[in-house]
Design a protein around this motif. Sequence first.
Motif, PDB file in Angstrom:
ATOM      1  N   PRO A  79       0.813  -1.226   0.000  1.00 21.24           N
ATOM      2  CA  PRO A  79       0.000   0.000   0.000  1.00 21.24           C
ATOM      3  C   PRO A  79       0.851   1.282   0.000  1.00 21.24           C
ATOM      4  O   PRO A  79       0.563   2.232  -0.719  1.00 21.24           O
ATOM      5  CB  PRO A  79      -0.843  -0.114   1.268  1.00 21.24           C
ATOM      6  CG  PRO A  79      -0.908  -1.584   1.534  1.00 21.24           C
ATOM      7  CD  PRO A  79       0.427  -2.131   1.087  1.00 21.24           C
ATOM      8  N   ARG A  80       1.903   1.270   0.787  1.00 22.95           N
ATOM      9  CA  ARG A  80       2.787   2.442   0.850  1.00 22.95           C
ATOM     10  C   ARG A  80       3.549   2.615  -0.468  1.00 22.95           C
ATOM     11  O   ARG A  80       3.720   3.735  -0.947  1.00 22.95           O
ATOM     12  CB  ARG A  80       3.767   2.298   2.024  1.00 22.95           C
ATOM     13  CG  ARG A  80       4.676   3.463   2.201  1.00 22.95           C
ATOM     14  CD  ARG A  80       3.904   4.681   2.666  1.00 22.95           C
ATOM     15  NE  ARG A  80       4.739   5.843   2.510  1.00 22.95           N
ATOM     16  CZ  ARG A  80       4.266   7.050   2.326  1.00 22.95           C
ATOM     17  NH1 ARG A  80       2.974   7.272   2.304  1.00 22.95           N
ATOM     18  NH2 ARG A  80       5.082   8.067   2.199  1.00 22.95           N
ATOM     19  N   LEU A  81       3.984   1.512  -1.041  1.00 23.88           N
ATOM     20  CA  LEU A  81       4.697   1.566  -2.319  1.00 23.88           C
ATOM     21  C   LEU A  81       3.808   2.159  -3.412  1.00 23.88           C
ATOM     22  O   LEU A  81       4.241   3.022  -4.174  1.00 23.88           O
ATOM     23  CB  LEU A  81       5.169   0.168  -2.724  1.00 23.88           C
ATOM     24  CG  LEU A  81       5.875   0.061  -4.071  1.00 23.88           C
ATOM     25  CD1 LEU A  81       7.169   0.858  -4.073  1.00 23.88           C
ATOM     26  CD2 LEU A  81       6.146  -1.395  -4.407  1.00 23.88           C
ATOM     27  N   ILE A  82       2.561   1.742  -3.470  1.00 21.32           N
ATOM     28  CA  ILE A  82       1.617   2.266  -4.471  1.00 21.32           C
ATOM     29  C   ILE A  82       1.418   3.768  -4.265  1.00 21.32           C
ATOM     30  O   ILE A  82       1.445   4.545  -5.223  1.00 21.32           O
ATOM     31  CB  ILE A  82       0.294   1.484  -4.422  1.00 21.32           C
ATOM     32  CG1 ILE A  82       0.515   0.078  -5.003  1.00 21.32           C
ATOM     33  CG2 ILE A  82      -0.814   2.222  -5.163  1.00 21.32           C
ATOM     34  CD1 ILE A  82      -0.657  -0.865  -4.837  1.00 21.32           C
ATOM     35  N   ALA A  83       1.244   4.187  -3.035  1.00 28.87           N
ATOM     36  CA  ALA A  83       1.078   5.617  -2.742  1.00 28.87           C
ATOM     37  C   ALA A  83       2.332   6.402  -3.137  1.00 28.87           C
ATOM     38  O   ALA A  83       2.227   7.499  -3.697  1.00 28.87           O
ATOM     39  CB  ALA A  83       0.765   5.809  -1.262  1.00 28.87           C
ATOM     40  N   ASP A  84       3.507   5.845  -2.864  1.00 29.93           N
ATOM     41  CA  ASP A  84       4.764   6.510  -3.225  1.00 29.93           C
ATOM     42  C   ASP A  84       4.943   6.615  -4.735  1.00 29.93           C
ATOM     43  O   ASP A  84       5.433   7.629  -5.236  1.00 29.93           O
ATOM     44  CB  ASP A  84       5.963   5.776  -2.615  1.00 29.93           C
ATOM     45  CG  ASP A  84       6.091   5.986  -1.118  1.00 29.93           C
ATOM     46  OD1 ASP A  84       5.393   6.868  -0.562  1.00 29.93           O
ATOM     47  OD2 ASP A  84       6.879   5.240  -0.490  1.00 29.93           O
ATOM     48  N   ILE A  85       4.550   5.579  -5.471  1.00 30.99           N
ATOM     49  CA  ILE A  85       4.654   5.608  -6.934  1.00 30.99           C
ATOM     50  C   ILE A  85       3.761   6.720  -7.478  1.00 30.99           C
ATOM     51  O   ILE A  85       4.189   7.523  -8.318  1.00 30.99           O
ATOM     52  CB  ILE A  85       4.289   4.245  -7.547  1.00 30.99           C
ATOM     53  CG1 ILE A  85       5.368   3.207  -7.220  1.00 30.99           C
ATOM     54  CG2 ILE A  85       4.111   4.367  -9.059  1.00 30.99           C
ATOM     55  CD1 ILE A  85       4.985   1.778  -7.582  1.00 30.99           C
ATOM     56  N   LYS A  86       2.523   6.806  -6.992  1.00 31.00           N
ATOM     57  CA  LYS A  86       1.615   7.867  -7.435  1.00 31.00           C
ATOM     58  C   LYS A  86       2.197   9.249  -7.143  1.00 31.00           C
ATOM     59  O   LYS A  86       2.183  10.142  -7.986  1.00 31.00           O
ATOM     60  CB  LYS A  86       0.258   7.741  -6.745  1.00 31.00           C
ATOM     61  CG  LYS A  86      -0.614   6.649  -7.272  1.00 31.00           C
ATOM     62  CD  LYS A  86      -1.944   6.661  -6.524  1.00 31.00           C
ATOM     63  CE  LYS A  86      -2.881   5.616  -7.046  1.00 31.00           C
ATOM     64  NZ  LYS A  86      -4.162   5.605  -6.326  1.00 31.00           N
ATOM     65  N   LYS A  87       2.692   9.402  -5.928  1.00 36.69           N
ATOM     66  CA  LYS A  87       3.250  10.693  -5.520  1.00 36.69           C
ATOM     67  C   LYS A  87       4.437  11.066  -6.395  1.00 36.69           C
ATOM     68  O   LYS A  87       4.543  12.205  -6.862  1.00 36.69           O
ATOM     69  CB  LYS A  87       3.671  10.630  -4.052  1.00 36.69           C
ATOM     70  CG  LYS A  87       4.264  11.907  -3.521  1.00 36.69           C
ATOM     71  CD  LYS A  87       4.668  11.757  -2.068  1.00 36.69           C
ATOM     72  CE  LYS A  87       5.347  13.012  -1.561  1.00 36.69           C
ATOM     73  NZ  LYS A  87       5.844  12.835  -0.178  1.00 36.69           N
ATOM     74  N   GLU A  88       5.319  10.129  -6.645  1.00 36.06           N
ATOM     75  CA  GLU A  88       6.526  10.400  -7.435  1.00 36.06           C
ATOM     76  C   GLU A  88       6.174  10.753  -8.880  1.00 36.06           C
ATOM     77  O   GLU A  88       6.772  11.651  -9.471  1.00 36.06           O
ATOM     78  CB  GLU A  88       7.476   9.204  -7.393  1.00 36.06           C
ATOM     79  CG  GLU A  88       8.802   9.448  -8.049  1.00 36.06           C
ATOM     80  CD  GLU A  88       9.608  10.576  -7.427  1.00 36.06           C
ATOM     81  OE1 GLU A  88      10.350  11.258  -8.168  1.00 36.06           O
ATOM     82  OE2 GLU A  88       9.519  10.783  -6.203  1.00 36.06           O
ATOM     83  N   ILE A  89       5.212  10.054  -9.463  1.00 41.38           N
ATOM     84  CA  ILE A  89       4.796  10.382 -10.834  1.00 41.38           C
ATOM     85  C   ILE A  89       4.198  11.786 -10.870  1.00 41.38           C
ATOM     86  O   ILE A  89       4.500  12.578 -11.770  1.00 41.38           O
ATOM     87  CB  ILE A  89       3.811   9.329 -11.382  1.00 41.38           C
ATOM     88  CG1 ILE A  89       4.551   8.002 -11.615  1.00 41.38           C
ATOM     89  CG2 ILE A  89       3.165   9.806 -12.683  1.00 41.38           C
ATOM     90  CD1 ILE A  89       3.653   6.838 -11.989  1.00 41.38           C
ATOM     91  N   ARG A  90       3.373  12.119  -9.890  1.00 41.50           N
ATOM     92  CA  ARG A  90       2.793  13.469  -9.850  1.00 41.50           C
ATOM     93  C   ARG A  90       3.880  14.542  -9.749  1.00 41.50           C
ATOM     94  O   ARG A  90       3.789  15.587 -10.391  1.00 41.50           O
ATOM     95  CB  ARG A  90       1.828  13.597  -8.676  1.00 41.50           C
ATOM     96  CG  ARG A  90       0.507  12.911  -8.909  1.00 41.50           C
ATOM     97  CD  ARG A  90      -0.468  13.173  -7.754  1.00 41.50           C
ATOM     98  NE  ARG A  90      -1.752  12.594  -8.048  1.00 41.50           N
ATOM     99  CZ  ARG A  90      -2.275  11.559  -7.399  1.00 41.50           C
ATOM    100  NH1 ARG A  90      -1.613  10.994  -6.397  1.00 41.50           N
ATOM    101  NH2 ARG A  90      -3.452  11.088  -7.731  1.00 41.50           N
TER     102      ARG A  90
END
Length: 142
Positions: A79-90
């Motif tokens: 869950p944290r990895l998915i949130a981090d991927i979204k944040k980094e792409i943004r």
Amino acid sequence: IQGTNMYVEGDGILLADGTMGTVNKLGWLNTHIRRADELVVRIPNTQISGTRVANISRTRLSAVTQTLAISYDGLDKLPRLIADIKKEIRLSCPTLIDDGLRPFRVFWSDYKEYSLEVKVDAHFRTKPFCDDYYEVREAVLM
């Protein structure tokens, strides 16, 4: 083909068979397409008129989709990895469409034999197959 204005000389096109390149010459009988490897392919217009053609030059948006394989050891961190991927792409991709006009998704999609599958589906205000597109694609992959 000339009468339909599907494409003109200088346009980048993608044919249903995967042929992609720039229209080098548009004649009455044949269309000449210069591929990325500089090879010029002559295709009879009768063959093109019976297939699907995408005019890349007239496309304003692009997409990057990727499937990631995450080790089962990382299940608790997913869950944290998915949130981090979204944040980094943004943060890394200013042309990201994140206003609901197009989907922006990062989600756990499947169990595989040796890994968990995470899908990334992001759309951008960048023309496909140009330098800006490849820079955005690289930023997503990073």
